[in-house]
Design a protein around this motif. Structure first.
Motif, mmCIF file in Angstrom:
data_model
loop_
_atom_site.group_PDB
_atom_site.id
_atom_site.type_symbol
_atom_site.label_atom_id
_atom_site.label_comp_id
_atom_site.label_asym_id
_atom_site.label_seq_id
_atom_site.Cartn_x
_atom_site.Cartn_y
_atom_site.Cartn_z
ATOM 1 N N LEU A 130 -43.292 -13.457 25.411
ATOM 2 C CA LEU A 130 -43.828 -14.224 26.533
ATOM 3 C C LEU A 130 -44.639 -15.415 26.034
ATOM 4 C CD1 LEU A 130 -44.986 -11.257 28.795
ATOM 5 C CD2 LEU A 130 -42.700 -12.220 28.488
ATOM 6 N N LEU A 131 -44.715 -16.439 26.881
ATOM 7 C CA LEU A 131 -45.457 -17.663 26.541
ATOM 8 C C LEU A 131 -46.520 -17.878 27.609
ATOM 9 C CD1 LEU A 131 -42.370 -20.017 25.935
ATOM 10 C CD2 LEU A 131 -43.558 -18.596 24.233
ATOM 11 N N SER A 132 -47.781 -17.984 27.192
ATOM 12 C CA SER A 132 -48.822 -18.273 28.191
ATOM 13 C C SER A 132 -50.101 -18.724 27.509
ATOM 14 C CB SER A 132 -49.125 -17.035 29.029
ATOM 15 O OG SER A 132 -50.206 -17.311 29.906
ATOM 16 N N ASN A 133 -50.734 -19.741 28.121
ATOM 17 C CA ASN A 133 -52.049 -20.161 27.637
ATOM 18 C C ASN A 133 -53.160 -19.678 28.559
ATOM 19 O OD1 ASN A 133 -50.660 -21.526 25.646
ATOM 20 N ND2 ASN A 133 -50.644 -23.469 26.774
ATOM 21 N N ASP A 134 -52.788 -19.142 29.736
ATOM 22 C CA ASP A 134 -53.852 -18.793 30.676
ATOM 23 C C ASP A 134 -53.922 -17.308 31.033
ATOM 24 O OD1 ASP A 134 -51.503 -18.901 32.098
ATOM 25 O OD2 ASP A 134 -52.165 -20.418 33.545
ATOM 26 N N TYR A 135 -53.033 -16.484 30.441
ATOM 27 C CA TYR A 135 -53.092 -15.051 30.756
ATOM 28 C C TYR A 135 -54.312 -14.398 30.093
ATOM 29 C CZ TYR A 135 -51.770 -10.114 31.022
ATOM 30 O OH TYR A 135 -51.764 -8.764 31.256
ATOM 31 N N TYR A 136 -54.468 -14.551 28.795
ATOM 32 C CA TYR A 136 -55.614 -13.918 28.118
ATOM 33 C C TYR A 136 -56.956 -14.405 28.686
ATOM 34 C CZ TYR A 136 -52.485 -11.940 24.482
ATOM 35 O OH TYR A 136 -51.529 -11.243 23.795
ATOM 36 N N PRO A 137 -57.117 -15.732 28.897
ATOM 37 C CA PRO A 137 -58.395 -16.162 29.488
ATOM 38 C C PRO A 137 -58.670 -15.490 30.845
ATOM 39 C CG PRO A 137 -57.262 -18.047 28.557
ATOM 40 C CD PRO A 137 -56.305 -16.881 28.462
ATOM 41 N N ALA A 138 -57.603 -15.237 31.630
ATOM 42 C CA ALA A 138 -57.815 -14.573 32.924
ATOM 43 C C ALA A 138 -58.385 -13.170 32.706
ATOM 44 C CB ALA A 138 -56.497 -14.497 33.704
ATOM 45 N N LEU A 139 -57.976 -12.517 31.632
ATOM 46 C CA LEU A 139 -58.445 -11.150 31.380
ATOM 47 C C LEU A 139 -59.915 -11.116 30.960
ATOM 48 C CD1 LEU A 139 -55.428 -9.542 29.443
ATOM 49 C CD2 LEU A 139 -55.872 -9.606 31.873
ATOM 50 N N ARG A 140 -60.437 -12.266 30.570
ATOM 51 C CA ARG A 140 -61.844 -12.299 30.137
ATOM 52 C C ARG A 140 -62.807 -12.379 31.320
ATOM 53 N NH1 ARG A 140 -60.558 -16.589 26.090
ATOM 54 N NH2 ARG A 140 -61.747 -17.962 27.446
ATOM 55 N N ARG A 141 -62.276 -12.634 32.504
ATOM 56 C CA ARG A 141 -63.158 -12.746 33.676
ATOM 57 C C ARG A 141 -63.811 -11.404 33.990
ATOM 58 N NH1 ARG A 141 -62.041 -16.524 38.036
ATOM 59 N NH2 ARG A 141 -60.717 -18.195 37.278
ATOM 60 N N ASP A 142 -65.039 -11.440 34.472
ATOM 61 C CA ASP A 142 -65.734 -10.199 34.839
ATOM 62 C C ASP A 142 -65.025 -9.487 35.980
ATOM 63 O OD1 ASP A 142 -67.597 -10.658 32.931
ATOM 64 O OD2 ASP A 142 -69.021 -11.648 34.303
ATOM 65 N N SER A 143 -64.342 -10.269 36.818
ATOM 66 C CA SER A 143 -63.718 -9.664 38.002
ATOM 67 C C SER A 143 -62.348 -9.052 37.694
ATOM 68 C CB SER A 143 -63.547 -10.735 39.080
ATOM 69 O OG SER A 143 -62.757 -11.792 38.562
ATOM 70 N N VAL A 144 -61.932 -9.123 36.427
ATOM 71 C CA VAL A 144 -60.587 -8.629 36.079
ATOM 72 C C VAL A 144 -60.698 -7.412 35.168
ATOM 73 C CG1 VAL A 144 -58.403 -9.214 34.927
ATOM 74 C CG2 VAL A 144 -59.573 -10.923 36.335
#
Ligand code: NAP
Length: 488
Positions: free
Chosen positions: A286-300
């Motif tokens: 898979l290719l993504s630049n924004d998946y891992y940053p989304a997982l760093r959110r407190d709400s995730v």
């Protein structure tokens, strides 16, 4: 009665219509169950949906688009491209919308195919199945799913009316669709719970906007775009060296992905749960630049405890925890090796195309089957790719299909591959499978329930192009339509 019935108005069906008409076949109809064209690119309208193959290659060779706004297009632009291709080639009048094909059977007495559609029966001399591999959403077999009291959506049948803002959202799955939709859901949901069974390998996405000067160049010097397409094509073919020839080589990509993960996820505990334990490429990379940053959110929250069951108020994991949810998103992929259309297409001896998808029936070039005269399947068994563009494979198949259908129609013949040719082809493909990346021990949608890869083409794509470059008489059985059979 029609000469050619094409089932499906996605990339494959539209491509088939263009190429058949070019070859002089004009009595053809495209049956489409939906009310618009576009196939998977019409249906997958979840936020963030994008192709992970560059658009210069993920497009028809006969219809380059100098205006792609991004090197890797988002769904709306690909869908628009398909509508433009249909308009530019006068295909719209050929499409019968709202015609779901529910049965396709060969009638020995008339030498015709009888298609049952939701609007009535149709007879055709030849059939092209262009129903797509990624067309039927897979609803997971999870206990209690029907008991959930909130909305349940599949990524491939999105409902734009469902509200996510300020709600508790659950996503089941972490494949290509999930990692695209998650960043969007994370930005609005009050709480996002992602249920991961297997972590994917993720590499940085190299997609970017195409500068205006490049688009100008593509428009005025089409050779420049063809060169960009060729360069990208050759780069992707290099991946075959790892995927097929020597899976050990994938360790280079694995190191890059692990460095990327380490950069993006500083928390070692979360990182450990996101680290794959199988070879890169065994499942789709898979290719993504924004998946891992989304997982760093407190709400995730990433939930790796297996799902025990769905309960009315959310999901219970096997540790007994109940994760309360208002909306549930199924990013659980497609029915590929058990595509429902397979069981509906019956040939001479009552065999079904589904048997070829499940590995029980030999196929020829992933496109035709002994006992199924004048019937062809695009994106059929072992024509899928983990590394390049399926459009290239479909166009390769069409070289053979158009040649075979033209021959059959002009000479009033039934054409089908011999059992021997199909056995040889299927054996050639299967002999290559055990040493490939897809046989290194992960589970994936490339494999049947018994673990056979009936989905992926295990070689360079130019070899497939060579094998499909035309209709080889010696590999086929020709029968005068409506008379006794003649073996050649
Ligand atoms: P997928 O790759 O099949 O992923 C399905 C996900 O759901 C996996 O993470 C799977 O876990 C999980 N899952 C399935 N059943 C489950 C269950 N009962 N319990 C828990 N988890 C479950 O489907 P997809 O993401 O829709 O992608 C399918 C293909 O479509 C892609 O491989 C690609 O070819 C194409 N696609 C491409 C793009 C793109 O171009 N970027 C975007 C979307 C789709 P496991 O891994 O453990 O099985």
């Amino acid at each position: 009665m029609i000469d050619v019935a094409i089932v499906g108005a996605g990339f494959a069906g539209l491509g088939a219509a263009v190429r058949l008409r070019e070859a002089g076949v004009s009595n053809l109809v495209i049956f489409e169950r939906a009310n618009d064209l576009g196939g998977t690119w019409r249906d997958n309208v979840y936020p963030g949906c994008r192709c992970d193959v560059a658009s210069n290659l993920y497009s028809f060779s006969f219809a380059p688009n100098p205006d792609w706004s991004n090197t890797y297009s988002y769904q709306p632009e690909i869908w628009r491209y398909l509508r433009d291709v249909a308009a530019a080639n006068d295909l719209n009048d050929l499409i019968r919308y709202g015609h779901a094909v529910t049965d396709v059977a060969f009638d020995e007495s008339t030498s015709l195919w009888r298609l049952t559609t939701s609007q009535g029966p149709v007879l055709a001399r030849a059939v092209v199945l262009a129903v797509g591999a990624l067309a039927e959403p897979r609803r997971p077999d999870i206990a209690g799913l029907d008991s959930f009291t909130g909305p349940v959506l599949h990524t491939a049948s999105w409902d734009a009316a469902v509200e996510f803002c300020g709600r508790r959202v659950g996503v089941i799955g972490t494949g290509a669709s999930a990692i695209q939709v998650v960043p969007h859901l994370a930005a609005t949901a009050k709480r996002l719970s992602i249920f991961q069974r297997t972590p994917p390998w993720i590499l940085p996405h190299e997609g970017h906007r195409v500068p205006a000067r490049t688009r100008w160049l593509y428009r005025h010097l089409p050779g420049r775009q063809r060169l960009a397409r060729l360069t990208y094509y050759l780069r992707r073919e290099l991946l075959v060296l790892g995927f097929v020839k020597n899976p050990q080589r994938m360790s280079v990509g694995e190191r890059q992905a692990l460095d990327f993960l380490a950069d993006q996820i500083p928390d070692p505990h979360l990182r450990a749960r996101l680290t794959p334990t199988y070879r890169m490429g065994c499942k789709r990379v898979l290719l993504s630049n924004d998946y891992y940053p989304a997982l760093r959110r407190d709400s995730v929250a990433l939930i790796t405890e297996p799902i025990e069951r769905v309960v009315p108020e959310g999901i219970r994991s096997t540790d007994g925890a109940v994760h309360p949810l208002d909306v549930l998103v199924l990013a659980t992929g497609f029915r590929v090796t058990d595509h429902p259309m397979g069981a509906l297409v019956r040939g001479r001896a009552g065999a079904t195309v589904g048997e070829a998808l499940s590995g029980d029936l030999a196929h020829y070039l992933g496109t035709s089957f002994p006992g199924f005269p004048n019937l062809y399947m695009l994106a059929g068994p072992n024509t899928g790719l983990g590394h390049s563009s399926i459009i290239y494979m479909i166009e390769s198949q069409l070289n053979y299909v158009v040649d075979a259908i033209s021959t059959a129609l002009t000479r009033r013949l039934l054409v089908e591959p011999t059992a021997l040719a199909a056995r040889h082809w299927t054996a050639r493909v299967r002999d290559q499978l055990p040493s490939t990346i897809w046989a290194t021990g992960c589970s994936s949608w490339y494999l049947t329930e018994s673990g056979l890869n009936t989905t992926i083409w295990p070689d360079f794509t130019f070899r497939f192009r060579r094998a499909t470059r035309g209709f080889r008489l010696r590999d086929h059985r020709l029968t005068p339509a409506g008379q006794g059979s003649v073996e050649r």
